[in-house]
Design a protein around this motif. Structure first.
Motif, PDB file in Angstrom:
ATOM      1  N   GLY A  81       5.716   7.722   1.470  1.00 43.01           N
ATOM      2  CA  GLY A  81       6.065   6.145   1.433  1.00 43.01           C
ATOM      3  C   GLY A  81       5.399   5.653   0.012  1.00 43.01           C
ATOM      4  O   GLY A  81       5.655   4.983  -0.698  1.00 43.01           O
TER       5      GLY A  81
ATOM      6  N   GLU B 166      12.166  -3.956   4.945  1.00 47.46           N
ATOM      7  CA  GLU B 166      12.071  -2.549   5.084  1.00 47.46           C
ATOM      8  C   GLU B 166      11.612  -2.279   6.408  1.00 47.46           C
ATOM      9  O   GLU B 166      12.278  -1.202   7.083  1.00 47.46           O
ATOM     10  CB  GLU B 166      11.235  -1.910   4.134  1.00 47.46           C
TER      11      GLU B 166
ATOM     12  N   ASP C 273       9.869   8.799   3.443  1.00 44.61           N
ATOM     13  CA  ASP C 273      10.726   7.695   3.431  1.00 44.61           C
ATOM     14  C   ASP C 273      11.851   8.202   3.762  1.00 44.61           C
ATOM     15  O   ASP C 273      12.677   9.295   3.733  1.00 44.61           O
ATOM     16  CB  ASP C 273      10.781   7.296   2.194  1.00 44.61           C
TER      17      ASP C 273
ATOM     18  N   THR D 278       7.311   6.627  -2.903  1.00 47.50           N
ATOM     19  CA  THR D 278       8.384   5.809  -3.283  1.00 47.50           C
ATOM     20  C   THR D 278       8.299   4.735  -3.698  1.00 47.50           C
ATOM     21  O   THR D 278       8.704   3.963  -4.681  1.00 47.50           O
ATOM     22  CB  THR D 278       9.038   5.731  -1.666  1.00 47.50           C
ATOM     23  N   VAL D 279       7.101   3.821  -3.194  1.00 45.39           N
ATOM     24  CA  VAL D 279       6.579   2.680  -3.816  1.00 45.39           C
ATOM     25  C   VAL D 279       6.326   2.586  -5.375  1.00 45.39           C
ATOM     26  O   VAL D 279       6.660   1.819  -5.961  1.00 45.39           O
ATOM     27  CB  VAL D 279       5.481   2.233  -2.827  1.00 45.39           C
TER      28      VAL D 279
ATOM     29  N   TYR E  43      10.624  -1.857  -6.022  1.00 44.43           N
ATOM     30  CA  TYR E  43       9.037  -2.136  -5.216  1.00 44.43           C
ATOM     31  C   TYR E  43       8.261  -2.521  -6.286  1.00 44.43           C
ATOM     32  O   TYR E  43       7.382  -3.311  -6.132  1.00 44.43           O
ATOM     33  CB  TYR E  43       8.634  -0.772  -4.564  1.00 44.43           C
TER      34      TYR E  43
ATOM     35  N   THR F 237       7.895   3.188   4.059  1.00 47.56           N
ATOM     36  CA  THR F 237       7.786   2.098   3.019  1.00 47.56           C
ATOM     37  C   THR F 237       7.127   0.865   3.345  1.00 47.56           C
ATOM     38  O   THR F 237       6.227   0.483   2.561  1.00 47.56           O
ATOM     39  CB  THR F 237       9.034   2.140   2.107  1.00 47.56           C
TER      40      THR F 237
END
Length: 293
Positions: free
Chosen positions: A64, A253, A57, A67-68, A74, A262
């Protein structure tokens, strides 16, 4: 001996096996265009989407997917989308079930016109539905004008999750009504008459006869409604880009931040949730159909 004579001299079971084998090969060749189209326009792009979600990311420099799953904004977007889609699905099934049963059993003048009007929004894309919601409950909409004259303040729902709920409900109802009217027309009325003759109330008939008979249609319609609401973009975009739902989060995004990892991960997660809903509905429909037999 000709080939036709030789084939006719074969045992019946062997001839049947050869015929089935030939039909299977011809069927496989007939499926090739569809398989190639599926691979080129879904399988390969989706594989690329899966791979892109594994890349770092731009902000966290992590995968990604991680991160989510680790960033609260998110997760909130995912929760809002699932909760909104579930609420829209339940409301759609409740309203469309009543309307479908009524229209399937009642014959009156103008029934066809009423059904056509109820299903007319099928012709509208999501952007038009969002615009209609703005005209109804927006800043200058009918609700705002009415409440201003009655309570001296404007009630505005269009640019929030409440407005999005109205838009998604408006978008989903016509499809559900079409399906449930057709399913209700196939119900066995004699079962209701038998239950009524045994002294069952209308509520018991509804719970024990009508709803179980409509279960396959309710499950399949609900799954399609849920999946459609999960990914609906046009209506949400028309009502405002600040709404915290997955389609707009993915759009932001992708376009505003060029954060492709992401965006890809969010797309995969959203697709996985919708796919799980469809598979769950398929399993419940098969279970319901098997129990009826």
């Amino acid at each position: 001996m000709s080939m036709l004579d030789a084939r006719s001299a074969l045992p019946t079971a062997l001839r049947r096996r050869l015929s089935t084998h030939g039909n299977g090969e011809r069927g496989l060749w007939m499926l090739m265009p569809a398989l190639l189209f599926f691979a080129a326009f879904w399988l390969l792009p989706f594989a690329r989407l899966l791979q892109m979600g594994m890349t770092p990311d731009r902000s966290s420099q992590q995968s990604g997917y991680w991160t989510v799953l680790s960033q609260p904004q998110y997760l909130v977007s995912l929760f809002n989308t699932v909760a909104l889609s579930l609420a829209v699905t339940l409301a759609t099934l409740a309203i469309a079930g009543v309307v479908g049963c009524f229209l399937a059993r009642q014959r009156f003048s103008g029934r066809g016109t009423l059904l056509a009007l109820l299903t007319f929004p099928l012709a509208f894309p999501g952007v038009v539905v969002g615009f209609l919601v703005v005209m109804l409950v927006g800043r200058q909409g009918l609700l705002a004008q009415l409440t201003l004259s009655l309570f001296h303040e404007r009630w505005i729902l269009a640019y929030s999750l409440s407005g999005l709920f109205i838009g998604y409900l408006w978008f989903s109802l016509p499809r559900a009504i079409v399906t449930l009217v057709a399913a209700s027309e196939k119900l066995d009325i004699s079962l209701e008459e038998a239950a009524r003759s045994l002294g069952a109330s209308q509520w018991r008939i509804l719970c024990d006869v009508i709803v179980p008979s409509l279960k396959p249609a309710l499950f399949s319609t609900g799954a399609i409604c849920f999946a459609t609401s999960m990914g609906a973009f046009g209506t949400a975009f028309t009502l405002g880009t600040d709404l915290n739902v997955l389609p707009l989060t993915i759009y932001g995004e992708f376009t505003n931040y060029a954060n492709f990892a992401t965006a890809a991960a969010l797309s995969v997660v959203m697709g996985a949730v919708a796919w799980l809903a469809l598979m769950l509905a398929r399993g419940l429909t098969a279970t319901s159909a098997g129990s009826e037999k």
